[in-house]
Design a protein around this motif. Structure first.
Motif, mmCIF file in Angstrom:
data_model
loop_
_atom_site.group_PDB
_atom_site.id
_atom_site.type_symbol
_atom_site.label_atom_id
_atom_site.label_comp_id
_atom_site.label_asym_id
_atom_site.label_seq_id
_atom_site.Cartn_x
_atom_site.Cartn_y
_atom_site.Cartn_z
ATOM 1 N N UNK A 1 0.845 -1.191 0.000
ATOM 2 C CA UNK A 1 0.000 0.000 0.000
ATOM 3 C C UNK A 1 0.882 1.243 0.000
ATOM 4 N N UNK A 2 0.541 2.215 -0.841
ATOM 5 C CA UNK A 2 1.283 3.464 -0.918
ATOM 6 C C UNK A 2 0.381 4.610 -0.474
ATOM 7 N N UNK A 3 0.843 5.397 0.491
ATOM 8 C CA UNK A 3 0.153 6.614 0.915
ATOM 9 C C UNK A 3 0.920 7.804 0.344
ATOM 10 N N UNK B 1 15.873 -1.463 -0.872
ATOM 11 C CA UNK B 1 15.706 -2.918 -0.844
ATOM 12 C C UNK B 1 16.917 -3.586 -0.200
ATOM 13 N N UNK B 2 18.116 -3.146 -0.567
ATOM 14 C CA UNK B 2 19.313 -3.759 0.007
ATOM 15 C C UNK B 2 19.409 -3.461 1.497
ATOM 16 N N UNK C 1 9.352 -1.368 -7.679
ATOM 17 C CA UNK C 1 10.374 -2.337 -7.290
ATOM 18 C C UNK C 1 10.292 -2.677 -5.806
ATOM 19 N N UNK C 2 10.170 -1.660 -4.965
ATOM 20 C CA UNK C 2 10.064 -1.903 -3.525
ATOM 21 C C UNK C 2 8.790 -2.679 -3.211
ATOM 22 N N UNK C 3 7.704 -2.359 -3.907
ATOM 23 C CA UNK C 3 6.447 -3.072 -3.699
ATOM 24 C C UNK C 3 6.539 -4.544 -4.055
ATOM 25 N N UNK C 4 7.316 -4.857 -5.074
ATOM 26 C CA UNK C 4 7.503 -6.255 -5.461
ATOM 27 C C UNK C 4 8.348 -6.996 -4.423
ATOM 28 N N UNK D 1 4.288 -6.584 1.669
ATOM 29 C CA UNK D 1 3.526 -6.338 2.897
ATOM 30 C C UNK D 1 3.880 -5.011 3.557
ATOM 31 N N UNK D 2 4.867 -4.306 3.023
ATOM 32 C CA UNK D 2 5.266 -3.027 3.617
ATOM 33 C C UNK D 2 4.286 -1.926 3.219
#
Length: 218
Positions: free
Chosen positions: A1-3, A144-145, A173-176, A180-181
């Motif tokens: 989810x993105x706010x 991500x790293x 990319x971060x969502x993939x 769950x973040x």
């Protein structure tokens, strides 16, 4: 989810102007101050999604029913650009534990780069709420790293990622990698340059906050 905070009008839009404007951003004191302010705003917004327990507090005139934060917070940031934003968050979650990651781009002559992590310090994360901030989320590779390195310290109950400006590609990319973040951004920009910098973005947040560092070409 993105706010995305820009979807609702607020004073955050004014602070974003000061961060982006090529003249105003040359004042490092003001630049750091606005990174700090964004940290405070995002911490407050995130606080609405945390768990609380009812408690009673004795006042000089009686007993008040209150709600107390139940979650144990760990605030993490990617140095150096994230330090003012992290400090803003810490001024809201003043009982939080803290984690710090040193991550940087190592550029190659062909225009590609890899993310190197030189330093990490973190408490145990098991069962806690991890909030990690970095002002810019470009490709998402650094985030991500850094996140994967932090997970060596345990499995948080939930993860919140906060950036002031993010690219569409970085968010994807971060969502993939971390579906769950929950991701918090001040604004989303669509483009990246050939060297993977956000357009229009705001430039190098670390340099603007703390002074220009030598480049590999210098």
């Amino acid at each position: 989810m993105v706010h995305n905070l820009s979807q609702h009008s607020s004073i955050a839009s004014e602070y974003l102007i000061h961060l982006r404007d090529e003249e105003l951003q040359l004042n490092p004191v003001l630049f750091r101050r606005n990174l700090h302010r964004f940290g405070q705003i995002m911490a407050y917004e995130i606080s609405k999604h945390l768990d609380y327990v009812p408690i009673e507090v004795t006042t000089p005139l009686g007993v008040a029913a209150c709600k107390q934060l139940k979650d144990q917070i760990v605030l993490a940031t990617i140095m150096r650009a994230g330090l003012p934003m992290h400090d803003g968050m810490l001024s809201i979650f003043d009982g939080a534990e803290n984690a710090f990651i040193s991550a940087f781009r190592h550029h190659h002559k062909d225009g590609t780069f890899e993310i190197s992590i030189e330093y990490i310090s973190s408490p145990v994360l098991d069962g806690k709420v991890l909030i990690i901030c970095d002002p810019m989320l470009a490709t998402g590779s650094s985030m991500v790293k850094a996140m994967k390195a932090l997970l060596d310290y345990g499995r948080p109950r939930s993860i919140h990622i906060a950036s002031i400006i993010a690219s569409a590609a970085g968010l994807e990319y971060v969502g993939i990698e971390f579906p769950d973040a929950t991701i918090w951004v001040g604004e989303e920009d669509e483009e990246l340059t050939g060297r993977s910098y956000i357009v229009p973005g705001l430039g190098d947040a670390g340099d603007l906050a703390y002074g220009k560092k030598p480049t590999e070409e210098d």
